[in-house]
Motif scaffolding. Sequence first.
Motif: not given
Lengths: 415, 413
Positions: A56, A60, A67-68, A71-72, A121, A124, A127-128, A131, B278, B282
Amino acid sequence: MAPSASGPQFTVLPNGLRIAAAGMPGLTTLSAHLRWPLGTAGDPSDAQGAAVVIHEWLQRGAGDRNAHDQADAFDRYGARRGGGVGREYASLGVACLARDAAHVLPLVADVVTAARLDDDEFEGARQLALQELAAAADDPGERLLEAAVAARYAGRYGRSAYGVRGHLARLSAARVRAIARARVVPAGAVLALAGGLDAATMLALAATAFGGWRGAAPDRGAPTLRPRRRVHRSGSGGQTQIALIDDAVRPGEEGWTEQAVAMTALSGATAARLWTVVREARGLAYEVGSGIHIVAGDAYRLTHAATAPERASELIDVLHGELERCRDGLGADELRRAQRLLRAAVVFEAETSGGRAARLASDVVRFGRPRAVEEVEDAVAALTLVKVNGFLASRPPLAATVVTTGPRPEGAWAA
Amino acid sequence: MGGVKVDGFDLVTLPNGLRLIGQRADARSIAVGLTFNVGARDEAADEGGAAHLLEHLAFKGDDDRGADDVNRAFDELGARVNAFTSHDRTMYYGAALPDECARLTALLLSLARPSLRPADVEVERRVVLEEIGMAEDRPEGRAWERGAQLFFGEHPLGRPVLGTRSSVAALTPERMRAFHGRWYGSERALLVVSGAYDWDAFVAQAQAATEDWTPGGSTRAQPVWAPRRGSQEMRAGGFERAHLTWFAPAPSSQDPARIAAALLARVVGDGDNGRLFWALVEPGLVDDAALWFDPADGVGSFQAAATTDDAQHDLVVETVVDVLTRFEREGPTAPEWARAQRALATEVTLAAESPMGRLADLADAWLDREEAETAEATVARILATPLAAGLTLLEAAPFSSGLRFSLRPSSGP
């Protein structure tokens, strides 16, 4: 260059990365599938689940992209991403228009060669992973698979593919970063490409993008098998989940293609034996199936179904009977149907770029090289009833580990 | 009978009302589908689960052959065959090598006239009850089903496709025959083919095989409906996590705004780069969050789902409300819209790689809109849909007019 219909091409880069590519005339799309030996079986014994966090975290941000931006960057080309992580391997998949491959492949390479693994990062990603671990516990099918694998293997290969909650909770960014540096490496990795470019062009693009990847993979050794046994893991739910696990022929061993045909007759079609006996004749289950699983060179057959607890013992007996009956061989009609089905399945799979890329990658992992579609078709066509039934008769008597999860079966298999 | 050619498609309607559509493609396989424009929404109050049970029973054979014969015949072709039932449709479909097109077509057509023998109904009822049992053990599915029931209210789209244990138990062979008679008429059927086919032979075969098919005369009800609003929760045992669902009104399959709706859903719900990703995935608040657009016949909806630790349930709800409220107020940015367009365009192109991938969309587009469109044309339409079309849809504040339902564990806080 436009793709030609010749067989797949294969190369091994100096860094150890194996690359297979197949041109698919007529497609405007291209799929890439990267698989490398990062999985929970390779995690330190006190950091089980680190591989899930790493997979994961890798996605990122890379190089000068956060990370953004990352993805972009994929989305700029409409590239669709996928992937996951298990006990043995992590994977990344991407599908895009073939004309954009020269832009998209470097983005995939950046994930494994230039990931930032930024501190902010990490939480997150951790945590993922927690989950996902919790979500798997709510999924009856996933609970069965976890129990089945733990019943087959002792040691690292019997671990959860999701890690251990307590370990995940204690992981630090520095520890996971160090594990990632050692484990995200090209040795043992495979990249497969399929779609609307010439195979040589794809190989050249991939070599440029992934040539700078560095690192050696640690050898984790062969899995340790547990003796045959009966396991029940109690859990909630209305249905008892059932798995029978027994030994299978490994890729490359004599009998591999015979086994594939026999498995098709057992479970691979609408008139297959399990479906006919369990569902059509008795209505014992909605889903029933059997498949071959390969783990670090070991092969096993996993036969699974689910039903109400009061019918679970009957279902286990029926499954046993059908698996045992395999040794008596196939009828001529059964063999002919299985051959046709397998041949058609090979063709169907090779029609989509994603299906073709995934098959190339698994061929390289299993056989050390990609196989042409025609090669597989020919191997299936060359089988005779004598060969297949000779193989089946030579198999040892059924000795299956029986795993149930959920409510305990009533009757003979309650213990 | 040659039929009509429309931009790469072959189309014809037989005298009995059966429609045929073909899309030619240079491929190594051929795919054939037989779709009936009937689903769970068309069941009467005492027929819950009938459309789905009938789909199962279709494979049990007609007057000439039993279930084993049907299964063996499909396998003889090397065909990959399956079927599904939704609220709107029942589809039987298969792929095979092109030289088996005629036999595959014949078998699929034979499925539409099953014998419905009482013994077969009994066995298949047990299978469906196990299918319901399986669904009951999957809390995300239970949450979605209950959410849909609350949101659609009296509208039949709120019914469970599988039916309930008691409704399936009440489906006698006589009721199944009556349902079949009403809904499996020739005028509700569409036969689809994709790949390298011989159109004239295909049409001639379909005509000969369906000579005795007659129209059933039933029409689908489109009841007047207003979306239910609000939020509801339920606690239950057997699972550990909170399963959240959202429903909101959206354009139907016939509405020209459907592409804009699909793009809006993508901006919010894209699994890799959408706003919910997000806000929720994320930071690791949920293991997965999705929002999608479901364009049903006559009524569309936006739907969303997320799963989390029960202790974080309220935080996830607040976050989603925040994301959707802001999205409704501000709309997508131009870069978000362009990204969504490219992502959707790639997906349409990927789905069209194989004949099998084209089949279901081909059937839906023709049954809902009498529209036949190549993947290239759909991509062009997606790329030409302006951001303003999305903003227009948001003016109706769809997400504020929706409903949330949470299924939470009884062991929770």
